[in-house]
Design a protein around this motif. Structure first.
Motif, PDB file in Angstrom:
ATOM      1  N   THR A  68       0.839  -1.201   0.000  1.00 50.72           N
ATOM      2  CA  THR A  68       0.000   0.000   0.000  1.00 50.72           C
ATOM      3  C   THR A  68       0.871   1.248   0.000  1.00 50.72           C
ATOM      4  O   THR A  68       0.615   2.189  -0.756  1.00 50.72           O
ATOM      5  CB  THR A  68      -0.954   0.009   1.217  1.00 50.72           C
ATOM      6  N   ILE A  69       1.932   1.245   0.815  1.00 48.98           N
ATOM      7  CA  ILE A  69       2.855   2.381   0.838  1.00 48.98           C
ATOM      8  C   ILE A  69       3.490   2.556  -0.542  1.00 48.98           C
ATOM      9  O   ILE A  69       3.563   3.673  -1.060  1.00 48.98           O
ATOM     10  CB  ILE A  69       3.936   2.203   1.922  1.00 48.98           C
ATOM     11  N   ARG A  70       3.934   1.471  -1.150  1.00 51.28           N
ATOM     12  CA  ARG A  70       4.541   1.553  -2.489  1.00 51.28           C
ATOM     13  C   ARG A  70       3.543   2.122  -3.507  1.00 51.28           C
ATOM     14  O   ARG A  70       3.913   2.933  -4.363  1.00 51.28           O
ATOM     15  CB  ARG A  70       5.032   0.178  -2.941  1.00 51.28           C
ATOM     16  N   ASN A  71       2.283   1.705  -3.423  1.00 50.49           N
ATOM     17  CA  ASN A  71       1.250   2.231  -4.331  1.00 50.49           C
ATOM     18  C   ASN A  71       1.022   3.719  -4.092  1.00 50.49           C
ATOM     19  O   ASN A  71       0.860   4.491  -5.047  1.00 50.49           O
ATOM     20  CB  ASN A  71      -0.059   1.456  -4.176  1.00 50.49           C
ATOM     21  N   LYS A  77       3.875   5.576  -5.661  1.00 51.32           N
ATOM     22  CA  LYS A  77       3.725   5.576  -7.117  1.00 51.32           C
ATOM     23  C   LYS A  77       2.646   6.563  -7.569  1.00 51.32           C
ATOM     24  O   LYS A  77       2.792   7.236  -8.584  1.00 51.32           O
ATOM     25  CB  LYS A  77       3.381   4.161  -7.591  1.00 51.32           C
ATOM     26  N   ASP A  78       1.567   6.663  -6.796  1.00 45.85           N
ATOM     27  CA  ASP A  78       0.450   7.543  -7.137  1.00 45.85           C
ATOM     28  C   ASP A  78       0.642   8.982  -6.645  1.00 45.85           C
ATOM     29  O   ASP A  78      -0.247   9.818  -6.812  1.00 45.85           O
ATOM     30  CB  ASP A  78      -0.852   6.986  -6.554  1.00 45.85           C
ATOM     31  N   GLY A  79       1.783   9.261  -6.005  1.00 48.96           N
ATOM     32  CA  GLY A  79       2.048  10.610  -5.506  1.00 48.96           C
ATOM     33  C   GLY A  79       1.221  10.997  -4.299  1.00 48.96           C
ATOM     34  O   GLY A  79       0.989  12.175  -4.054  1.00 48.96           O
ATOM     35  N   LYS A  80       0.769  10.012  -3.528  1.00 44.08           N
ATOM     36  CA  LYS A  80      -0.101  10.277  -2.386  1.00 44.08           C
ATOM     37  C   LYS A  80       0.647  10.396  -1.057  1.00 44.08           C
ATOM     38  O   LYS A  80       0.028  10.608  -0.030  1.00 44.08           O
ATOM     39  CB  LYS A  80      -1.134   9.162  -2.244  1.00 44.08           C
ATOM     40  N   LEU A  81       1.961  10.248  -1.093  1.00 40.24           N
ATOM     41  CA  LEU A  81       2.718  10.211   0.152  1.00 40.24           C
ATOM     42  C   LEU A  81       4.046  10.936  -0.036  1.00 40.24           C
ATOM     43  O   LEU A  81       4.744  10.696  -1.021  1.00 40.24           O
ATOM     44  CB  LEU A  81       2.973   8.741   0.520  1.00 40.24           C
ATOM     45  N   LYS A 122      -4.414  16.851   6.120  1.00 38.13           N
ATOM     46  CA  LYS A 122      -4.957  17.572   4.968  1.00 38.13           C
ATOM     47  C   LYS A 122      -5.823  16.677   4.076  1.00 38.13           C
ATOM     48  O   LYS A 122      -6.350  17.139   3.085  1.00 38.13           O
ATOM     49  CB  LYS A 122      -3.810  18.174   4.159  1.00 38.13           C
ATOM     50  N   GLY A 123      -5.922  15.399   4.422  1.00 42.14           N
ATOM     51  CA  GLY A 123      -6.761  14.492   3.646  1.00 42.14           C
ATOM     52  C   GLY A 123      -6.174  14.098   2.311  1.00 42.14           C
ATOM     53  O   GLY A 123      -6.904  13.697   1.400  1.00 42.14           O
ATOM     54  N   LYS A 124      -4.847  14.172   2.172  1.00 42.77           N
ATOM     55  CA  LYS A 124      -4.219  13.861   0.880  1.00 42.77           C
ATOM     56  C   LYS A 124      -3.984  12.370   0.695  1.00 42.77           C
ATOM     57  O   LYS A 124      -3.681  11.941  -0.413  1.00 42.77           O
ATOM     58  CB  LYS A 124      -2.911  14.623   0.737  1.00 42.77           C
ATOM     59  N   ILE A 125      -4.088  11.584   1.752  1.00 44.63           N
ATOM     60  CA  ILE A 125      -3.935  10.151   1.607  1.00 44.63           C
ATOM     61  C   ILE A 125      -5.315   9.511   1.665  1.00 44.63           C
ATOM     62  O   ILE A 125      -5.991   9.569   2.676  1.00 44.63           O
ATOM     63  CB  ILE A 125      -3.027   9.548   2.708  1.00 44.63           C
ATOM     64  N   THR A 126      -5.717   8.988   0.536  1.00 43.60           N
ATOM     65  CA  THR A 126      -6.990   8.275   0.468  1.00 43.60           C
ATOM     66  C   THR A 126      -6.763   7.022  -0.319  1.00 43.60           C
ATOM     67  O   THR A 126      -5.901   6.946  -1.183  1.00 43.60           O
ATOM     68  CB  THR A 126      -8.070   9.134  -0.235  1.00 43.60           C
ATOM     69  N   GLU A 127      -7.530   6.011  -0.011  1.00 45.27           N
ATOM     70  CA  GLU A 127      -7.365   4.741  -0.752  1.00 45.27           C
ATOM     71  C   GLU A 127      -8.253   4.700  -1.949  1.00 45.27           C
ATOM     72  O   GLU A 127      -9.231   5.349  -2.065  1.00 45.27           O
ATOM     73  CB  GLU A 127      -7.655   3.562   0.176  1.00 45.27           C
TER      74      GLU A 127
END
Length: 71
Positions: free
Chosen positions: A34-37, A40-44, A66-71
């Motif tokens: 999940t962290i790797r994804n 890759k998606d620029g979420k972290l 800020k709510g920038k990490i969502t699945e």
């Protein structure tokens, strides 16, 4: 000779410790994949040290607030 006062650093004055991918996955209670994804998606927010990913918990916490990490 002047009297020198020795004091210890407070937690706010200490440099922030870097954590690795496994540590941040554990901290967020998600899998390493999940962290790797999210990376890759620029979420972290992350940094690279050679082939390794490094994170600052304060930056990850800020992204969460800020709510920038969502699945």
């Amino acid at each position: 000779m002047k009297d020198e006062v020795q004091r210890t650093m407070t937690a706010d004055e200490m440099p922030e410790k870097w954590v690795n991918l496994e540590d941040i996955a554990d901290y967020l209670s998600v899998s390493n994949d999940t962290i790797r994804n999210w990376i890759k998606d620029g979420k972290l927010p992350y940094y690279k040290a050679g082939k390794r990913y490094k994170f600052k918990i304060s930056e990850v916490d800020e992204w969460l607030r800020k709510g920038k990490i969502t699945e």
